[in-house]
Enzyme design. Structure first.
Site, short mmCIF file in Angstrom:
data_model
loop_
_atom_site.label_atom_id
_atom_site.label_comp_id
_atom_site.label_asym_id
_atom_site.label_seq_id
_atom_site.Cartn_x
_atom_site.Cartn_y
_atom_site.Cartn_z
N HIS A 1 2.24 -5.36 4.33
CA HIS A 1 1.76 -4.97 3.26
C HIS A 1 2.09 -3.37 3.10
O HIS A 1 2.43 -2.81 3.99
CB HIS A 1 0.10 -5.11 3.39
CG HIS A 1 -0.54 -6.48 3.74
ND1 HIS A 1 -1.79 -6.66 3.33
CD2 HIS A 1 0.37 -7.56 4.11
CE1 HIS A 1 -1.77 -8.14 3.31
NE2 HIS A 1 -0.58 -8.43 4.08
N GLU B 1 -2.35 -14.08 7.43
CA GLU B 1 -2.56 -12.81 7.38
C GLU B 1 -3.19 -12.17 8.80
O GLU B 1 -4.06 -12.45 9.13
CB GLU B 1 -3.52 -12.03 6.23
CG GLU B 1 -3.65 -10.71 6.35
CD GLU B 1 -4.80 -10.09 5.42
OE1 GLU B 1 -4.48 -10.26 4.27
OE2 GLU B 1 -5.70 -9.75 5.85
N ASP C 1 -7.45 0.96 -1.39
CA ASP C 1 -8.86 1.43 -1.84
C ASP C 1 -8.54 2.77 -2.09
O ASP C 1 -8.09 3.70 -1.35
CB ASP C 1 -9.93 1.07 -1.06
CG ASP C 1 -10.18 -0.56 -1.04
OD1 ASP C 1 -9.98 -0.92 -2.27
OD2 ASP C 1 -10.52 -1.12 -0.03
N ALA D 1 -4.83 1.87 4.32
CA ALA D 1 -4.50 2.81 3.11
C ALA D 1 -4.54 4.25 3.67
O ALA D 1 -4.97 4.78 4.53
CB ALA D 1 -5.62 2.71 2.12
N HIS E 1 -10.98 -7.76 -10.06
CA HIS E 1 -11.07 -6.59 -8.90
C HIS E 1 -12.44 -5.64 -9.02
O HIS E 1 -12.98 -5.78 -10.21
CB HIS E 1 -9.86 -5.53 -9.12
CG HIS E 1 -9.65 -4.59 -8.10
ND1 HIS E 1 -10.05 -3.18 -8.53
CD2 HIS E 1 -9.45 -4.61 -6.73
CE1 HIS E 1 -10.24 -2.29 -7.55
NE2 HIS E 1 -9.68 -3.26 -6.39
N LYS F 1 2.28 -6.41 -13.26
CA LYS F 1 2.81 -6.45 -11.79
C LYS F 1 3.73 -7.43 -11.81
O LYS F 1 4.78 -7.06 -11.09
CB LYS F 1 1.72 -6.65 -10.70
CG LYS F 1 0.60 -5.66 -10.54
CD LYS F 1 -0.05 -5.56 -9.20
CE LYS F 1 -1.54 -6.15 -9.52
NZ LYS F 1 -2.35 -5.90 -8.41
N TYR G 1 -1.83 -3.13 6.36
CA TYR G 1 -1.55 -1.69 6.38
C TYR G 1 -2.63 -0.84 5.89
O TYR G 1 -3.35 -0.81 4.70
CB TYR G 1 -0.41 -1.51 5.26
CG TYR G 1 0.31 -0.16 5.14
CD1 TYR G 1 1.54 0.18 6.12
CD2 TYR G 1 -0.17 0.92 4.76
CE1 TYR G 1 2.00 1.51 6.06
CE2 TYR G 1 0.51 2.36 4.54
CZ TYR G 1 1.68 2.42 5.22
OH TYR G 1 2.29 3.64 5.50
P1 FAD Z 1 -4.10 -2.32 -8.61
O1 FAD Z 1 -3.25 -3.52 -9.09
O2 FAD Z 1 -3.29 -0.92 -8.84
O3 FAD Z 1 -5.47 -2.30 -9.45
C1 FAD Z 1 -6.48 -1.67 -9.08
C2 FAD Z 1 -7.49 -1.58 -10.11
O4 FAD Z 1 -6.73 -0.64 -11.24
C3 FAD Z 1 -7.93 -2.76 -10.71
O5 FAD Z 1 -9.00 -2.56 -11.22
C4 FAD Z 1 -7.01 -3.00 -11.99
O6 FAD Z 1 -7.39 -3.65 -12.99
C5 FAD Z 1 -6.73 -1.76 -12.28
N1 FAD Z 1 -5.08 -1.35 -12.78
C6 FAD Z 1 -4.16 -2.08 -12.33
N2 FAD Z 1 -3.14 -1.45 -12.92
C7 FAD Z 1 -3.90 -0.75 -14.11
C8 FAD Z 1 -2.77 0.12 -15.11
N3 FAD Z 1 -1.73 0.08 -15.28
N4 FAD Z 1 -3.56 0.90 -15.76
C9 FAD Z 1 -5.03 0.99 -15.49
N5 FAD Z 1 -5.73 0.41 -14.66
C10 FAD Z 1 -5.19 -0.59 -13.94
N6 FAD Z 1 -5.75 -2.90 1.29
C11 FAD Z 1 -5.55 -2.12 2.07
O7 FAD Z 1 -5.81 -0.84 2.36
N7 FAD Z 1 -4.39 -2.67 3.06
C12 FAD Z 1 -3.90 -3.68 2.99
O8 FAD Z 1 -3.12 -4.44 3.82
C13 FAD Z 1 -4.52 -4.85 1.94
N8 FAD Z 1 -3.98 -5.93 1.82
C14 FAD Z 1 -4.77 -6.78 0.58
C15 FAD Z 1 -4.19 -8.18 0.80
C16 FAD Z 1 -4.57 -8.89 -0.38
C17 FAD Z 1 -4.00 -10.25 -0.49
C18 FAD Z 1 -5.52 -8.35 -1.21
C19 FAD Z 1 -6.19 -9.04 -2.43
C20 FAD Z 1 -6.13 -7.19 -1.12
C21 FAD Z 1 -5.62 -6.18 -0.02
N9 FAD Z 1 -6.03 -5.06 0.00
C22 FAD Z 1 -5.56 -4.16 1.21
C23 FAD Z 1 -7.23 -4.36 -0.75
C24 FAD Z 1 -6.39 -3.57 -2.02
O9 FAD Z 1 -5.84 -2.53 -1.45
C25 FAD Z 1 -7.66 -3.16 -2.68
O10 FAD Z 1 -8.36 -4.36 -3.44
C26 FAD Z 1 -7.15 -2.03 -3.93
O11 FAD Z 1 -8.56 -1.64 -4.40
C27 FAD Z 1 -6.55 -2.46 -5.10
O12 FAD Z 1 -5.28 -2.82 -4.71
P2 FAD Z 1 -4.17 -3.46 -5.86
O13 FAD Z 1 -2.84 -3.50 -5.27
O14 FAD Z 1 -4.70 -4.81 -6.33
O15 FAD Z 1 -4.28 -2.33 -7.00
#
Ligand code: FAD
Length: 290
Positions: free
Chosen positions: A80, A17, A112, A54, A150, A166, A52
């Site tokens: 991403h 990454e 985030d 946010a 998370h 997912k 990427y």
């Molecule tokens: P989600 O899967 O939507 O989850 C977020 C929260 O909501 C979790 O607490 C989950 O339990 C809950 N949730 C999920 N689905 C639902 C639902 N249907 N109903 C109710 N609650 C739900 N951030 C960036 O800005 N740019 C990047 O490039 C980036 N790359 C990353 C790469 C990796 C490998 C990882 C692990 C994280 C990365 N992040 C990045 C951070 C990420 O964007 C944050 O952790 C963000 O807060 C959550 O993203 P997510 O896609 O996991 O969200």
């Protein structure tokens, strides 16, 4: 090559990454990043993922790196993409741009939440984005997983239920948040399997190379640090060479144990530097077919 094919390989899949450099008006840092990736190319990575910002703050730079990884380094890129504060139309345009550029894979994230609380309600979660990507494109999709849960999740179990959603919506691979206790990863994989998740769960490895960097990374996510490791780093925090050696040795041991467990691949958080990852791969994977 798409994610499904990449993880069908019998060898351990190596991926890296990187992120778009900040404060880089003259492009010097970007050129440095490309030369670091040139070094890492010798380890035959199957994939380079590009973060990427946010809300789209790094979109132009992310796209540029993705295209250069593909066209100059001839490595499969994986941009991403975050959906928080992003409209349906913007996402559609982005997907089209990526497919036109010949990109086959995308890591779909929520991102985030903005501190001012303004979010776009088109896509509240990564699962909504994954569903949309699968409808609108032929991209292969990856999702993020959290071995310790998370930060916003009520429980790890609940987080895993959403992770399953997912994969139900079309994620082919899960990349994990960094972790320092392999046991957390092993338990997570077991719980995911129990929950019906069958896609590869690739561990994300961060070689610690600076004390401040560790403090910053761990303030951003829920991650435990083994007491012995932490106190060694704290004790020598002003000795940068010691911190680097200690961090790299720790990551080597972590990778060795993970490889022995028969994992699908290793995803390294490079922080845009090649030296730590190079040392680890040379020491740990030399006897492996990579
Ligand atoms: P989600 O899967 O939507 O989850 C977020 C929260 O909501 C979790 O607490 C989950 O339990 C809950 N949730 C999920 N689905 C639902 C639902 N249907 N109903 C109710 N609650 C739900 N951030 C960036 O800005 N740019 C990047 O490039 C980036 N790359 C990353 C790469 C990796 C490998 C990882 C692990 C994280 C990365 N992040 C990045 C951070 C990420 O964007 C944050 O952790 C963000 O807060 C959550 O993203 P997510 O896609 O996991 O969200």
């Amino acid at each position: 090559m798409n994610l499904k094919k990449i993880y069908e390989q019998t060898e351990i899949v190596i991926s890296f990454e990187v992120f778009p450099p900040k404060d880089d008006a003259n492009g010097e840092k970007l050129e440095k990043l490309m030369s670091e990736l040139e070094v890492l190319r010798r380890y035959h990575p199957s994939l380079v993922s590009v973060t990427y910002g946010a809300g789209g703050s790094t979109r132009g730079k992310s796209e540029e790196i993705v295209c250069r990884v593909k066209n100059e380094l001839k490595i499969t890129p994986m941009p991403h993409f975050t959906c928080v504060s992003t409209s349906r139309e913007t996402i559609k345009n982005y997907l089209q741009a990526m497919e036109t550029a010949g990109v086959e894979n995308i890591l779909a994230l929520r991102g985030d939440l903005p501190k001012d609380g303004t979010i776009c309600h088109d896509f509240l979660h990564a699962s909504d984005l994954i569903e949309f990507i699968k409808q609108e494109s032929s991209l292969s999709v990856a999702a993020a997983g959290y071995p310790e849960g998370h930060a916003e999740a009520d429980s790890l179990q609940k987080d895993i239920e959403y992770l399953k959603l997912k994969t139900d919506k079309g994620a082919d691979v899960i990349y994990t948040q960094l972790f320092f206790e392999n046991e957390k990863y092993f338990q997570f994989v077991e719980k995911c399997t129990h929950a019906g998740i069958s896609v590869p769960i690739v561990p994300g490895i961060l070689p610690v190379t600076g004390y401040k960097q560790l403090a910053k990374m761990t303030s951003l996510c829920r991650v435990s640090i083994p007491e012995k490791f932490l106190s060694a780093l704290e004790k020598h925090k002003d000795d940068s060479d010691y911190v680097k050696k200690c961090g790299i040795d720790f990551a080597m041991n972590q990778c060795r144990e993970l490889i022995e467990s028969g994992l699908p691949g290793l995803h390294f958080y490079t922080l845009n530097k090649s030296f730590a990852v190079s040392e680890i791969i040379e020491s740990v994977c030399s006897s492996q077919a990579i």
